[in-house]
Design a protein around this motif. Structure first.
Motif, PDB file in Angstrom:
ATOM      1  N   ARG A 294       0.832  -1.201   0.000  1.00  0.00           N
ATOM      2  CA  ARG A 294       0.000   0.000   0.000  1.00  0.00           C
ATOM      3  C   ARG A 294       0.873   1.259   0.000  1.00  0.00           C
ATOM      4  O   ARG A 294       0.635   2.190  -0.792  1.00  0.00           O
ATOM      5  CB  ARG A 294      -0.917  -0.013   1.238  1.00  0.00           C
ATOM      6  N   PHE A 295       1.896   1.299   0.846  1.00  0.00           N
ATOM      7  CA  PHE A 295       2.781   2.469   0.897  1.00  0.00           C
ATOM      8  C   PHE A 295       3.617   2.598  -0.384  1.00  0.00           C
ATOM      9  O   PHE A 295       3.855   3.699  -0.876  1.00  0.00           O
ATOM     10  CB  PHE A 295       3.676   2.430   2.133  1.00  0.00           C
ATOM     11  N   THR A 296       4.020   1.489  -0.947  1.00  0.00           N
ATOM     12  CA  THR A 296       4.795   1.525  -2.195  1.00  0.00           C
ATOM     13  C   THR A 296       3.924   2.032  -3.338  1.00  0.00           C
ATOM     14  O   THR A 296       4.375   2.833  -4.165  1.00  0.00           O
ATOM     15  CB  THR A 296       5.359   0.128  -2.509  1.00  0.00           C
ATOM     16  N   GLU A 297       2.668   1.591  -3.398  1.00  0.00           N
ATOM     17  CA  GLU A 297       1.747   2.087  -4.422  1.00  0.00           C
ATOM     18  C   GLU A 297       1.515   3.595  -4.256  1.00  0.00           C
ATOM     19  O   GLU A 297       1.437   4.334  -5.248  1.00  0.00           O
ATOM     20  CB  GLU A 297       0.412   1.337  -4.346  1.00  0.00           C
ATOM     21  N   THR A 298       1.399   4.047  -3.023  1.00  0.00           N
ATOM     22  CA  THR A 298       1.217   5.478  -2.755  1.00  0.00           C
ATOM     23  C   THR A 298       2.427   6.268  -3.235  1.00  0.00           C
ATOM     24  O   THR A 298       2.287   7.331  -3.862  1.00  0.00           O
ATOM     25  CB  THR A 298       0.982   5.714  -1.244  1.00  0.00           C
ATOM     26  N   ILE A 299       3.617   5.756  -2.962  1.00  0.00           N
ATOM     27  CA  ILE A 299       4.847   6.420  -3.411  1.00  0.00           C
ATOM     28  C   ILE A 299       4.881   6.465  -4.937  1.00  0.00           C
ATOM     29  O   ILE A 299       5.181   7.501  -5.532  1.00  0.00           O
ATOM     30  CB  ILE A 299       6.095   5.704  -2.837  1.00  0.00           C
ATOM     31  N   LEU A 300       4.569   5.363  -5.581  1.00  0.00           N
ATOM     32  CA  LEU A 300       4.591   5.300  -7.045  1.00  0.00           C
ATOM     33  C   LEU A 300       3.568   6.264  -7.654  1.00  0.00           C
ATOM     34  O   LEU A 300       3.884   7.020  -8.581  1.00  0.00           O
ATOM     35  CB  LEU A 300       4.324   3.864  -7.508  1.00  0.00           C
ATOM     36  N   ARG A 301       2.341   6.255  -7.124  1.00  0.00           N
ATOM     37  CA  ARG A 301       1.282   7.126  -7.645  1.00  0.00           C
ATOM     38  C   ARG A 301       1.668   8.609  -7.516  1.00  0.00           C
ATOM     39  O   ARG A 301       1.524   9.403  -8.452  1.00  0.00           O
ATOM     40  CB  ARG A 301      -0.033   6.841  -6.907  1.00  0.00           C
TER      41      ARG A 301
END
Length: 183
Positions: A145-152
């Motif tokens: 979830r945090f990695t997706e947030t960083i990527l987005r």
């Protein structure tokens, strides 16, 4: 000929603040229909800011004042009063800086908006990275979830930066626009 052809308004004053010379631009900027040669400045110009500038001048140094000129289309004018060295008169030069001030305000608004738009994704990326460092890496679901947030948000930053670069290219005038027919 040079003074009459200038875009800036130029008014020559004698030692008693009577108008000795005035160009077309000054008459247009200060909305005068007649040529007021040999008349006292305060009789002709009813703008309190300029009158005060002339009254407070001690004749030893240049003075500058920016003021708003009201009316149906308000304008911002910059007036500079410079004493003449050879006589006891002075020269008043008036510039219309309305467009310059409008552009400055637009740039300030633009910088404030861009700063806000950049700050939000950077804060989200930073917070997500801190959460990962504080132990979320150990929980697979949180880490994703945090990695997706960083990527987005890094993609959002990339789009913002690309748009800023495109605006810079358009502003510099080096970009050629290609026109094409559309339905």
């Amino acid at each position: 000929a040079v003074l009459y052809g200038m875009e800036q308004g130029v008014i020559g004053l004698d030692g008693q603040n009577r108008i000795t010379m005035i160009n077309r631009s000054a008459r247009a900027l200060l909305e005068m229909s007649e040529v007021p040669i040999d008349r006292p400045f305060v009789e002709v110009i009813r703008e309190p800011a300029i009158v005060n500038l002339i009254r407070t001048s001690d004749g030893s140094r240049s003075m500058e004042l920016e003021f708003e000129l009201g009316g149906p289309a308000p304008r911002t004018l910059l007036a500079r009063l410079t004493p003449q060295r050879t006589t006891d008169g002075s020269v008043l030069v008036v510039h219309d800086v309305t467009e310059v001030r409008r552009l400055e305000a637009s740039r300030q608004d633009f910088v404030a908006n861009v700063s806000h738009e950049l700050r939000t994704p950077v804060s989200i990326i930073q917070g997500s990275a801190e959460n990962l460092m504080d132990g979320a890496l150990d929980d697979r679901e949180d880490a994703e979830r945090f990695t997706e947030t960083i990527l987005r948000n890094s993609r959002r930053l990339s789009v913002l930066i690309r748009d800023l670069l495109e605006l810079s290219r358009l502003d510099s005038g080096t970009t050629q626009l290609e026109s094409q027919a559309v339905s």
